[in-house]
Design an enzyme around this catalytic site. Structure first.
Site, PDB file in Angstrom:
ATOM      1  N   GLY A  16       0.850  -1.189   0.000  1.00 49.97           N
ATOM      2  CA  GLY A  16       0.000   0.000   0.000  1.00 49.97           C
ATOM      3  C   GLY A  16       0.878   1.229   0.000  1.00 49.97           C
ATOM      4  O   GLY A  16       1.519   1.544   1.009  1.00 49.97           O
ATOM      5  N   MET A  17       0.942   1.927  -1.136  1.00 51.39           N
ATOM      6  CA  MET A  17       1.830   3.083  -1.282  1.00 51.39           C
ATOM      7  C   MET A  17       1.008   4.368  -1.240  1.00 51.39           C
ATOM      8  O   MET A  17       0.106   4.570  -2.049  1.00 51.39           O
ATOM      9  CB  MET A  17       2.628   2.975  -2.575  1.00 51.39           C
ATOM     10  CG  MET A  17       3.532   1.750  -2.616  1.00 51.39           C
ATOM     11  SD  MET A  17       4.576   1.648  -4.093  1.00 51.39           S
ATOM     12  CE  MET A  17       5.707   3.028  -3.804  1.00 51.39           C
ATOM     13  N   SER A  18       1.334   5.222  -0.276  1.00 51.42           N
ATOM     14  CA  SER A  18       0.571   6.455  -0.061  1.00 51.42           C
ATOM     15  C   SER A  18       1.183   7.664  -0.745  1.00 51.42           C
ATOM     16  O   SER A  18       0.569   8.725  -0.804  1.00 51.42           O
ATOM     17  CB  SER A  18       0.484   6.736   1.438  1.00 51.42           C
ATOM     18  OG  SER A  18       1.785   7.008   1.950  1.00 51.42           O
ATOM     19  N   GLY A  20       4.099   8.643   0.505  1.00 54.13           N
ATOM     20  CA  GLY A  20       4.958   9.125   1.578  1.00 54.13           C
ATOM     21  C   GLY A  20       6.254   8.333   1.654  1.00 54.13           C
ATOM     22  O   GLY A  20       6.428   7.319   0.980  1.00 54.13           O
ATOM     23  N   VAL A  21       7.146   8.779   2.518  1.00 57.20           N
ATOM     24  CA  VAL A  21       8.468   8.159   2.594  1.00 57.20           C
ATOM     25  C   VAL A  21       8.405   6.770   3.221  1.00 57.20           C
ATOM     26  O   VAL A  21       9.146   5.862   2.825  1.00 57.20           O
ATOM     27  CB  VAL A  21       9.452   9.075   3.363  1.00 57.20           C
ATOM     28  CG1 VAL A  21       9.059   9.213   4.832  1.00 57.20           C
ATOM     29  CG2 VAL A  21      10.887   8.561   3.227  1.00 57.20           C
ATOM     30  N   ASP A  22       7.522   6.557   4.191  1.00 59.20           N
ATOM     31  CA  ASP A  22       7.473   5.268   4.883  1.00 59.20           C
ATOM     32  C   ASP A  22       7.069   4.131   3.938  1.00 59.20           C
ATOM     33  O   ASP A  22       7.714   3.076   3.909  1.00 59.20           O
ATOM     34  CB  ASP A  22       6.499   5.326   6.065  1.00 59.20           C
ATOM     35  CG  ASP A  22       6.976   6.264   7.160  1.00 59.20           C
ATOM     36  OD1 ASP A  22       8.199   6.425   7.311  1.00 59.20           O
ATOM     37  OD2 ASP A  22       6.124   6.830   7.864  1.00 59.20           O
ATOM     38  N   SER A  23       6.013   4.337   3.169  1.00 60.51           N
ATOM     39  CA  SER A  23       5.591   3.280   2.250  1.00 60.51           C
ATOM     40  C   SER A  23       6.553   3.147   1.070  1.00 60.51           C
ATOM     41  O   SER A  23       6.721   2.061   0.510  1.00 60.51           O
ATOM     42  CB  SER A  23       4.164   3.526   1.756  1.00 60.51           C
ATOM     43  OG  SER A  23       4.042   4.760   1.084  1.00 60.51           O
ATOM     44  N   CYS A 107     -10.337   2.714   9.709  1.00 57.36           N
ATOM     45  CA  CYS A 107      -9.752   2.659   8.362  1.00 57.36           C
ATOM     46  C   CYS A 107      -8.828   1.460   8.230  1.00 57.36           C
ATOM     47  O   CYS A 107      -8.860   0.749   7.227  1.00 57.36           O
ATOM     48  CB  CYS A 107      -8.999   3.949   8.064  1.00 57.36           C
ATOM     49  SG  CYS A 107      -8.206   3.972   6.434  1.00 57.36           S
ATOM     50  N   GLY A 131       3.580   0.862   5.429  1.00 54.03           N
ATOM     51  CA  GLY A 131       4.650   1.580   6.106  1.00 54.03           C
ATOM     52  C   GLY A 131       4.356   1.869   7.556  1.00 54.03           C
ATOM     53  O   GLY A 131       4.892   2.824   8.116  1.00 54.03           O
ATOM     54  N   CYS A 203      -7.217  11.764   7.301  1.00 54.87           N
ATOM     55  CA  CYS A 203      -6.967  11.929   5.861  1.00 54.87           C
ATOM     56  C   CYS A 203      -8.045  12.744   5.166  1.00 54.87           C
ATOM     57  O   CYS A 203      -7.748  13.534   4.277  1.00 54.87           O
ATOM     58  CB  CYS A 203      -6.808  10.572   5.192  1.00 54.87           C
ATOM     59  SG  CYS A 203      -8.296   9.567   5.148  1.00 54.87           S
TER      60      CYS A 203
END
Length: 373
Positions: A16-18, A20-23, A107, A131, A203
């Site tokens: 799951g890529m948002s 952001g840096v974490d994902s 969520c 992430g 969000c």
């Protein structure tokens, strides 16, 4: 079931890529480790502003840039209907009751580890990865949800509703890392999101004023602000705009200690206020919670653990008594401040997140605090 024994090259992971840096680092690390990685961007909310700008579009462009950099396929999936039905309607319903919900918990339960997981499995995935700062291991035939190594970023509080089936299919590749190290990896790999600011808040509200946002969906009903003795101290703008323990926005001047929200009467539309951070009315020694969910097997009878009643809080020792109908009675060793209906109570045994429930009522000396609710 322990799929983690499969070789990386034989394992497909949908991340799951948002944007952001974490994902981004999550996908990068899995790719480096030899997994078959697919990136998916979830669009959960139509956040187009008055100028026609949609931040989701910008986030998806960052996902595309990172996916191309690390050489993985990527897709976008629209979960707006599922999000509205399962998360946002719940969010509004809780505020109508005068409670303070936690949409992030819902969520994770209903979208990221249900709708998204189901979609990933249809694609042939063995696992989904996110992430989140948390960890999963497998001991004595059960998957355990463990706190993230970085105490300041640990997100197990928001993951407390995950089941064994969900944990069995989940990876948290950065859960053993500190945030600063995640940034270093992103910069060394030259990822497009390496210096991107972390997103904050709910969000679907984003950078907007919470009060203005909520008023678009729920009509405000102004009423009286009173002490528990019935002394009128002013007017409130609508009970939904206030939460227990809140100080700001009351507009009560005068000498002495500042004023805080100590309770609500939804039927009579009264906001109760009291003077002093440690006002006696804010303290309780037990709570009743529902929608109980355990991440693994726990005792069916009363047992000891620690608990959090809000995200940014140190654990406190408690006694947990599971009841019928998915309810639980939680007794505190020491009185706790501002136990808030609608929020999550989350249970721990050391680093293990045992599960959680939704707070319904607060008690003191065996008596329900009727002004809290």
């Amino acid at each position: 079931m322990n799929l983690r024994t499969k070789a990386p090259g034989e394992t497909t992971v949908v991340v799951g890529m948002s944007g952001g840096v974490d994902s981004s680092v999550t996908a990068h690390l899995l790719k480096e480790q030899g997994y078959n990685v697919i990136g998916i961007f979830m669009k959960n909310w139509d956040d187009t502003d008055e100028n026609g700008v949609c931040t989701a579009t910008e986030d998806y462009e960052d996902v595309i840039a990172v996916a191309n950099q690390i050489g993985i396929p990527y897709y976008a999936v629209n979960f707006e209907k599922e999000y509205w039905d399962r998360v946002f309607e719940y969010f509004l319903a809780e505020y109508r009751l005068g409670r303070t919900p936690n949409p992030d918990v819902m969520c994770n339960k209903e979208i990221k580890f249900k709708a998204f997981l189901d979609h990933a499995l249809r694609l042939g995935a063995d696992f989904v990865a996110t992430g989140h700062y948390a960890r999963v291991d497998y001991v004595d035939g059960e998957h355990r949800l463990l706190r993230g190594k970085d105490d300041n970023k640990d997100q197990t509080y928001f993951l407390n509703q995950l089941s064994q089936d969900q944990l069995a299919r989940t990876m948290f590749p950065i859960g053993h890392m500190d945030k600063k190290d995640v940034r270093v990896i992103a910069e060394e790999a030259g990822l497009a999101t390496a210096k991107k600011k972390d997103s904050t808040g709910i969000c679907f509200i984003g950078e907007r004023n919470f009060k203005e946002f909520l008023s678009e969906y729920l009509p405000s009903q102004p009423g009286e602000m009173q002490t528990l003795d019935g002394v009128v101290k002013g007017r409130h703008d609508g009970l939904m705009y206030y939460t227990l323990g809140q100080r700001h926005g009351l507009g009560i001047g005068g000498d002495g200690d500042p004023w805080f929200v100590v309770g609500k009467n939804v039927e009579e539309n009264i906001l109760y206020v009291g003077q002093g951070f440690h006002h006696d009315a804010l303290y309780s020694d037990a709570l009743l919670a529902s929608k109980l969910s355990w991440t693994g097997t726990v005792s069916a009878t009363e047992f000891r653990a620690t608990a959090k009643f809000r995200y940014r809080q140190q654990d406190v020792p408690v006694t947990i008594a599971p009841l019928e109908n998915g309810e639980v009675l939680v007794k505190f060793d020491e009185p706790q401040r501002a136990i808030t209906p609608g929020q999550a109570v989350v249970f721990y045994d050391g680093d293990i997140c045992l599960g959680g429930a939704t707070i319904d009522e607060a008690y003191r000396s065996g008596k329900r605090l009727d002004y809290i609710g």
